[in-house]
Design a protein around this motif. Structure first.
Motif, mmCIF file in Angstrom:
data_model
loop_
_atom_site.group_PDB
_atom_site.id
_atom_site.type_symbol
_atom_site.label_atom_id
_atom_site.label_comp_id
_atom_site.label_asym_id
_atom_site.label_seq_id
_atom_site.Cartn_x
_atom_site.Cartn_y
_atom_site.Cartn_z
ATOM 1 N N GLU A 135 1.047 -0.933 -0.175
ATOM 2 C CA GLU A 135 -0.350 0.034 -0.115
ATOM 3 C C GLU A 135 0.981 0.901 0.266
ATOM 4 O OE1 GLU A 135 -2.352 -0.637 3.227
ATOM 5 O OE2 GLU A 135 -3.221 -2.486 2.344
ATOM 6 N N PRO A 136 1.601 1.462 -1.259
ATOM 7 C CA PRO A 136 2.712 2.575 -1.538
ATOM 8 C C PRO A 136 1.666 4.170 -0.789
ATOM 9 C CG PRO A 136 1.551 1.379 -3.181
ATOM 10 C CD PRO A 136 0.905 0.743 -2.273
ATOM 11 N N ARG A 137 0.519 3.892 -0.731
ATOM 12 C CA ARG A 137 0.132 5.146 -0.593
ATOM 13 C C ARG A 137 0.021 5.317 0.783
ATOM 14 N NH1 ARG A 137 1.079 9.574 -3.909
ATOM 15 N NH2 ARG A 137 1.565 11.102 -1.728
ATOM 16 N N THR A 138 0.089 4.548 1.173
ATOM 17 C CA THR A 138 -0.507 4.765 2.915
ATOM 18 C C THR A 138 1.204 5.242 3.180
ATOM 19 O OG1 THR A 138 -2.409 3.456 2.747
ATOM 20 C CG2 THR A 138 -0.999 3.260 4.991
ATOM 21 N N VAL A 139 1.996 3.995 2.382
ATOM 22 C CA VAL A 139 3.861 4.862 3.086
ATOM 23 C C VAL A 139 3.679 6.059 3.093
ATOM 24 C CG1 VAL A 139 5.777 4.361 3.327
ATOM 25 C CG2 VAL A 139 4.486 2.475 3.125
ATOM 26 N N LEU A 140 3.481 6.668 2.043
ATOM 27 C CA LEU A 140 3.897 7.722 1.426
ATOM 28 C C LEU A 140 2.627 9.113 2.565
ATOM 29 C CD1 LEU A 140 3.637 7.467 -2.446
ATOM 30 C CD2 LEU A 140 6.040 7.698 -0.791
ATOM 31 N N ASP A 141 1.728 8.761 2.223
ATOM 32 C CA ASP A 141 1.128 10.121 2.812
ATOM 33 C C ASP A 141 1.226 9.742 5.122
ATOM 34 O OD1 ASP A 141 0.114 10.728 0.806
ATOM 35 O OD2 ASP A 141 -1.787 9.715 0.925
#
Length: 277
Positions: free
Chosen positions: A143-149
């Motif tokens: 879940e890369p977007r979760t990591v980035l955010d």
């Protein structure tokens, strides 16, 4: 192998609310292979099975870690990067990424990301209470977007400035169904020009079918291992500019010393690339 990261080594996927000691975990297996003590009997037994089928395993994880050290020194020293996002960091083993980086640039900011609660607990215990340049995040690589955010990532990483993204010995724990290409692309898209990707990945190109049995050891672990060939791993870098000598076996990436003739070939590719624009 692991993720890590390894600052490398954990598998970095599959966020879990509690420490699962019923199955071997790649991060803890990696810790055992490095000679660490932050592992359980289930991890030790799996790692020993891995060693029996892949006798070079201990040499491989050490070679991978040395690659990570050299790569971090490169991106901070030559690349001038002052922010590092290390996904799949694994259990702490000194020197850690922030220690390697800050030996060159003391102000370097580092966000560590891993999926294993024990990794988070041990990593946080190493940080000073007033260290506002480092964060430890429990998150899911898939879940890369979760990591980035994540707020603790955003607290130390400014995505308007160059970032070094470390994916050290972690992508081989993603299956093709996990769409690792999309995961990497999402992460890279968030990084500005001047950022770097540091990546290492297990392969069977070296030992071919002789290590299939070793890979099968991870079927009982919390994440499977999915070795990939040179061209497949190269594809993760997309249109980034690879630093010399390109994507090579990790002992061959800018070695500090001549190769030892008594060490068998290491089945891990490694490379560092810069994002232009």
């Amino acid at each position: 192998m692991t993720s890590p990261h390894g600052g490398e080594a954990a598998d970095g996927v599959g966020t879990s609310p509690a420490i699962d000691t019923s199955k071997p975990h790649p991060a803890r297996m990696y810790d055992y292979l490095l000679g660490g003590k932050d592992n359980y009997e289930v991890d030790q037994e799996a790692a020993e099975r891995f060693i029996r089928t892949a006798p070079e395993a201990r040499a491989a994880v050490r070679a991978n870690r040395r690659f990570m050290h050299r790569a971090v020194r490169h991106v901070v020293g030559e690349g001038g990067v002052r922010q590092i996002l290390d996904i799949g960091t694994g259990l702490p083993t000194e020197p850690n990424v922030h220690q390697v980086a800050r030996a060159i640039a003391p102000g370097t900011r580092v966000a560590y990301v891993d999926n294993d609660p024990i990794v988070s607990a041990h990593s946080r215990s190493l940080l000073d209470d007033d260290d506002d340049r480092t964060s430890v995040v429990l998150a899911d690589l898939r879940e890369p977007r979760t990591v980035l955010d994540h707020p603790d990532v955003r607290r130390v990483i400014d995505f308007d400035e160059p970032v070094a993204l470390l994916l050290v010995a972690v992508l081989h724990f993603l299956t093709e169904e996990d769409d690792p290409d999309a995961v990497v692309a999402t992460l890279l898209d968030a990084l500005p020009a001047g950022s770097h990707l540091v990546l290492s990945h297990a392969t069977l190109d070296v030992h071919e079918q002789a290590r299939v049995e070793a890979v099968n050891v991870y079927r009982s672990a919390t994440a499977s291992m999915n070795p990939r060939g040179h061209d497949r791993v190269l594809g993760f870098f997309g249109d980034l500019a690879l630093a010399e000598p390109g994507l090579v076996l990790v002992p061959d990436w800018r070695p500090d010393e001549p190769p030892r003739p008594d060490v068998p070939p290491i089945g891990i590719y490694g490379g560092v690339a810069r994002k232009g624009g």
